[in-house]
Each structure stands twice: as C-alpha cells, then as structure tokens.
Design a protein around this motif. Structure first.
Motif, PDB file in Angstrom:
ATOM      1  N   ALA A   1       1.023  -0.989  -0.142  1.00 31.94           N
ATOM      2  CA  ALA A   1      -0.140  -0.052   0.143  1.00 31.94           C
ATOM      3  C   ALA A   1       0.504   1.322   0.452  1.00 31.94           C
ATOM      4  O   ALA A   1       0.658   1.795  -0.717  1.00 31.94           O
ATOM      5  N   THR A   2       1.949   1.271   0.554  1.00 34.97           N
ATOM      6  CA  THR A   2       2.743   2.283   0.931  1.00 34.97           C
ATOM      7  C   THR A   2       3.667   2.330  -0.422  1.00 34.97           C
ATOM      8  O   THR A   2       3.455   3.919  -0.929  1.00 34.97           O
ATOM      9  N   ALA A   3       3.913   1.731  -1.414  1.00 36.63           N
ATOM     10  CA  ALA A   3       4.191   2.018  -2.402  1.00 36.63           C
ATOM     11  C   ALA A   3       3.359   2.307  -3.158  1.00 36.63           C
ATOM     12  O   ALA A   3       3.752   3.132  -4.672  1.00 36.63           O
ATOM     13  N   ALA A   4       2.440   1.388  -3.203  1.00 38.83           N
ATOM     14  CA  ALA A   4       1.398   1.850  -4.371  1.00 38.83           C
ATOM     15  C   ALA A   4       0.961   3.683  -4.700  1.00 38.83           C
ATOM     16  O   ALA A   4      -0.056   3.705  -6.196  1.00 38.83           O
TER      17      ALA A   4
ATOM     18  N   GLY B   1      -7.891  -6.730  -8.633  1.00 45.93           N
ATOM     19  CA  GLY B   1      -7.965  -6.594  -6.565  1.00 45.93           C
ATOM     20  C   GLY B   1      -6.801  -5.393  -6.783  1.00 45.93           C
ATOM     21  O   GLY B   1      -7.261  -4.555  -5.966  1.00 45.93           O
ATOM     22  N   TRP B   2      -5.883  -4.830  -7.540  1.00 48.99           N
ATOM     23  CA  TRP B   2      -5.736  -3.483  -7.014  1.00 48.99           C
ATOM     24  C   TRP B   2      -5.881  -2.715  -6.771  1.00 48.99           C
ATOM     25  O   TRP B   2      -5.903  -1.781  -6.251  1.00 48.99           O
TER      26      TRP B   2
ATOM     27  N   PHE C   1      -6.488  -0.083  -2.937  1.00 50.72           N
ATOM     28  CA  PHE C   1      -5.578   0.357  -3.771  1.00 50.72           C
ATOM     29  C   PHE C   1      -6.073   1.500  -4.626  1.00 50.72           C
ATOM     30  O   PHE C   1      -5.508   1.682  -5.764  1.00 50.72           O
ATOM     31  N   PRO C   2      -7.617   2.293  -3.872  1.00 52.98           N
ATOM     32  CA  PRO C   2      -8.017   3.289  -4.732  1.00 52.98           C
ATOM     33  C   PRO C   2      -7.055   4.518  -5.532  1.00 52.98           C
ATOM     34  O   PRO C   2      -8.042   5.015  -6.192  1.00 52.98           O
ATOM     35  N   GLY C   3      -6.692   4.523  -5.186  1.00 49.31           N
ATOM     36  CA  GLY C   3      -5.439   5.835  -5.493  1.00 49.31           C
ATOM     37  C   GLY C   3      -4.439   5.452  -5.882  1.00 49.31           C
ATOM     38  O   GLY C   3      -4.149   6.476  -6.533  1.00 49.31           O
ATOM     39  N   ALA C   4      -4.091   4.816  -6.443  1.00 46.14           N
ATOM     40  CA  ALA C   4      -3.023   4.038  -7.171  1.00 46.14           C
ATOM     41  C   ALA C   4      -3.454   3.858  -8.793  1.00 46.14           C
ATOM     42  O   ALA C   4      -4.930   3.827  -9.115  1.00 46.14           O
ATOM     43  N   ALA C   5      -2.342   5.103  -9.671  1.00 50.34           N
ATOM     44  CA  ALA C   5      -3.059   4.836 -11.001  1.00 50.34           C
ATOM     45  C   ALA C   5      -2.009   3.668 -11.676  1.00 50.34           C
ATOM     46  O   ALA C   5      -1.010   3.020 -11.434  1.00 50.34           O
ATOM     47  N   ILE C   6      -2.627   3.162 -12.191  1.00 52.85           N
ATOM     48  CA  ILE C   6      -2.193   2.008 -13.335  1.00 52.85           C
ATOM     49  C   ILE C   6      -2.403   1.514 -15.052  1.00 52.85           C
ATOM     50  O   ILE C   6      -3.901   2.347 -15.123  1.00 52.85           O
TER      51      ILE C   6
ATOM     52  N   SER D   1       6.972  -3.766  -5.623  1.00 52.22           N
ATOM     53  CA  SER D   1       5.990  -4.675  -4.760  1.00 52.22           C
ATOM     54  C   SER D   1       3.887  -4.894  -5.620  1.00 52.22           C
ATOM     55  O   SER D   1       3.620  -5.992  -5.165  1.00 52.22           O
ATOM     56  N   PHE D   2       4.301  -4.835  -6.779  1.00 57.50           N
ATOM     57  CA  PHE D   2       3.393  -5.203  -7.685  1.00 57.50           C
ATOM     58  C   PHE D   2       3.420  -6.761  -8.116  1.00 57.50           C
ATOM     59  O   PHE D   2       2.507  -6.851  -7.857  1.00 57.50           O
ATOM     60  N   LEU D   3       4.330  -6.936  -8.482  1.00 58.36           N
ATOM     61  CA  LEU D   3       4.569  -7.746  -8.540  1.00 58.36           C
ATOM     62  C   LEU D   3       4.084  -9.282  -7.794  1.00 58.36           C
ATOM     63  O   LEU D   3       3.643 -10.307  -7.797  1.00 58.36           O
ATOM     64  N   GLU D   4       4.869  -8.480  -6.354  1.00 56.76           N
ATOM     65  CA  GLU D   4       4.749  -9.492  -4.935  1.00 56.76           C
ATOM     66  C   GLU D   4       3.119  -9.339  -4.709  1.00 56.76           C
ATOM     67  O   GLU D   4       2.570 -10.250  -4.439  1.00 56.76           O
ATOM     68  N   TYR D   5       2.603  -8.565  -5.475  1.00 58.24           N
ATOM     69  CA  TYR D   5       0.511  -8.408  -4.692  1.00 58.24           C
ATOM     70  C   TYR D   5       0.164  -9.468  -5.871  1.00 58.24           C
ATOM     71  O   TYR D   5      -0.748 -10.420  -5.631  1.00 58.24           O
ATOM     72  N   CYS D   6       0.550  -9.662  -7.607  1.00 56.73           N
ATOM     73  CA  CYS D   6      -0.330 -10.140  -7.618  1.00 56.73           C
ATOM     74  C   CYS D   6       0.612 -11.935  -7.769  1.00 56.73           C
ATOM     75  O   CYS D   6      -1.015 -12.755  -7.726  1.00 56.73           O
ATOM     76  N   ARG D   7       1.937 -12.148  -6.816  1.00 58.14           N
ATOM     77  CA  ARG D   7       1.640 -13.016  -6.851  1.00 58.14           C
ATOM     78  C   ARG D   7       0.706 -13.162  -5.550  1.00 58.14           C
ATOM     79  O   ARG D   7      -0.059 -15.197  -5.989  1.00 58.14           O
ATOM     80  N   MET D   8       0.621 -12.554  -4.956  1.00 62.39           N
ATOM     81  CA  MET D   8      -0.354 -13.006  -2.815  1.00 62.39           C
ATOM     82  C   MET D   8      -1.759 -13.789  -3.961  1.00 62.39           C
ATOM     83  O   MET D   8      -1.960 -14.386  -2.878  1.00 62.39           O
ATOM     84  N   ILE D   9      -2.223 -12.896  -4.667  1.00 59.79           N
ATOM     85  CA  ILE D   9      -3.363 -12.790  -5.260  1.00 59.79           C
ATOM     86  C   ILE D   9      -4.084 -13.455  -6.649  1.00 59.79           C
ATOM     87  O   ILE D   9      -5.644 -14.367  -6.678  1.00 59.79           O
TER      88      ILE D   9
END
Length: 232
Positions: free
Chosen positions: A14-17, A41-42, A46-51, A219-227
């Motif tokens: 969340a901090t990195a996002a 999921g992202w 993390f509604p404030g994150a742009a992607i 951090s995004f890679l780690e999130y993808c692995r997690m969910i």
C-alpha cells in the motif's frame, strides 16, 4: 504467523502503491488471462493508485521498455536477460489443443501421439515475435522440425481467434494452459498428449537494470503473486 505476514505485506505494498504511476506491459496470454484478476484486486485494495497496462507481443513490449515508454513487463517465452532484472511471476505449460472429436484428441492415459502424426495437421500459431511462438519453435527445433514442417500454417495474432479456429476443426493450436483452462474444462477443446510436446515456461517480471523505482515495481509483482490465479 502467516496472517501477520500477509498484513505486513499488504501495508508495504500500500505504501509503494501511492508513490509512482505504474506503466507496465504484458504479453497477450498474461494480459488477457492473468492480469485482469490482479488489476481488479489492485483497484479495489488501492483506490488511489494509478496504473496503465499495455498488451502486445514480446518484441513490441521490449522496444517500449527500452524507450522508457513502459516501466516493467510481464512476458512469457525466452529473451536475452543481460540488460534486465528479472524474476518469476508464475510457471505455466504450453499445450497442444484441438477440436474434441479430432483424431488426435486424447485424455490422460491415452497413447502418446508422435510428433510425426501432428505434422500432417494445419498448425495454428501466434505471430512472429510472440513468446509462445518462440517456445514452440524451440520445441520443434529440438525434434529437428520447423513450423514449415506442418502441412499448412495459420498465423493468428489473437488468442481468442486461435481457440475458436481450433474448436471449429481448422487445425491444432499451441497455447498456454492457463489461456485454455476453461475450454478444456467445458469440453470445447481437447488436449493432445505427446511426450514430444511437453513445454513449460515461466511468466517473467522484467525491468531495466538499475531503474530507480524497482522496489515499487516489485511490490506490484508481489501483490500479483499473492492474489493472482497462480497463487492457488
């Protein structure tokens, strides 16, 4: 414990996002069949994150990465790793599929199909520059064959079209197992079993060596692995 570690991981992500707009590329299999679940999921967590995600073949994505138009990639297939920092997202298999009533359609325990039996068919394959095509070409080279060894070749740049063509009996297709899981389950497509056609490769995370935001990208890679679907 596991729950506490998951909470710490989500806080770190969340901090990195919130620190950087993520502009990444994904090859078509990953973009169509892996990333939607991760991005949903992202966006929820993390509604404030742009992607921003670009979906294309490997060659096009690597060009954009080198030009600075993309921050990192998720790709399948072989590539020169010298200029990049890489890690594994998931591992998947490339499988040969066909119409369920095709003469080569089989099931686990069926007699193995030889590569010579397959060469008499029309090959439905991705366009040049795609990672899955490179894997198939490597497999064929290991059996002293090429794409031209097939009776006819249909080059198709869309995975959905490849699946529909195979399901209609237009030929056999080589596709990542994750991309045809639904069709294999509902019987729209059948798998061709052959010891000559065993292909497995990783979906790789790629960024340029020395990039400033690598920790955020990871951090995004780690999130993808997690969910993501590879986590189950």
């Amino acid at each position: 414990n596991t729950e506490a570690e998951a909470i710490r991981t989500r806080k770190r992500i969340a901090t990195a996002a919130d620190t950087h707009v993520l502009r990444f590329g994904a090859t078509r299999t990953i973009g169509e069949f892996v990333m939607p679940e991760c991005l949903a999921g992202w966006a929820r967590d993390f509604p404030g994150a742009a992607i921003s995600m670009t979906v294309d073949n490997s060659d096009a994505l690597f060009r954009q990465l080198r030009l600075g138009e993309l921050d990192f990639l998720f790709v399948e297939g072989p590539f020169n790793r010298d200029d990049f920092t890489t890690d594994m997202l998931f591992r998947d298999s490339v499988v040969a599929v066909c119409r369920p009533d095709h003469r080569l359609a089989g099931h686990k325990g069926s007699p193995a199909v030889s590569i010579d039996e397959i060469l008499g068919e029309t090959l439905i394959i991705r366009e040049k520059g795609s990672g899955s095509r490179q894997l198939v070409e490597s497999m064929l080279a290991g059996n002293n064959r090429t794409v031209a060894s097939f009776s006819r070749v249909l080059e198709i740049g869309n995975i959905g079209a490849m699946k529909r063509l195979a399901a209609c009996g237009a030929g056999i297709a080589f596709l990542y197992e994750r991309s045809v899981a639904e069709e294999l389950s509902n019987g729209t497509l059948a798998r061709i079993y052959s010891g000559d056609l065993v292909l497995s490769h990783e979906y790789a995370f790629v960024c340029l060596k020395g990039c400033l935001f690598e920790n955020e990208y990871r951090s995004f890679l780690e999130y993808c692995r997690m969910i993501g679907p590879g986590s189950r």
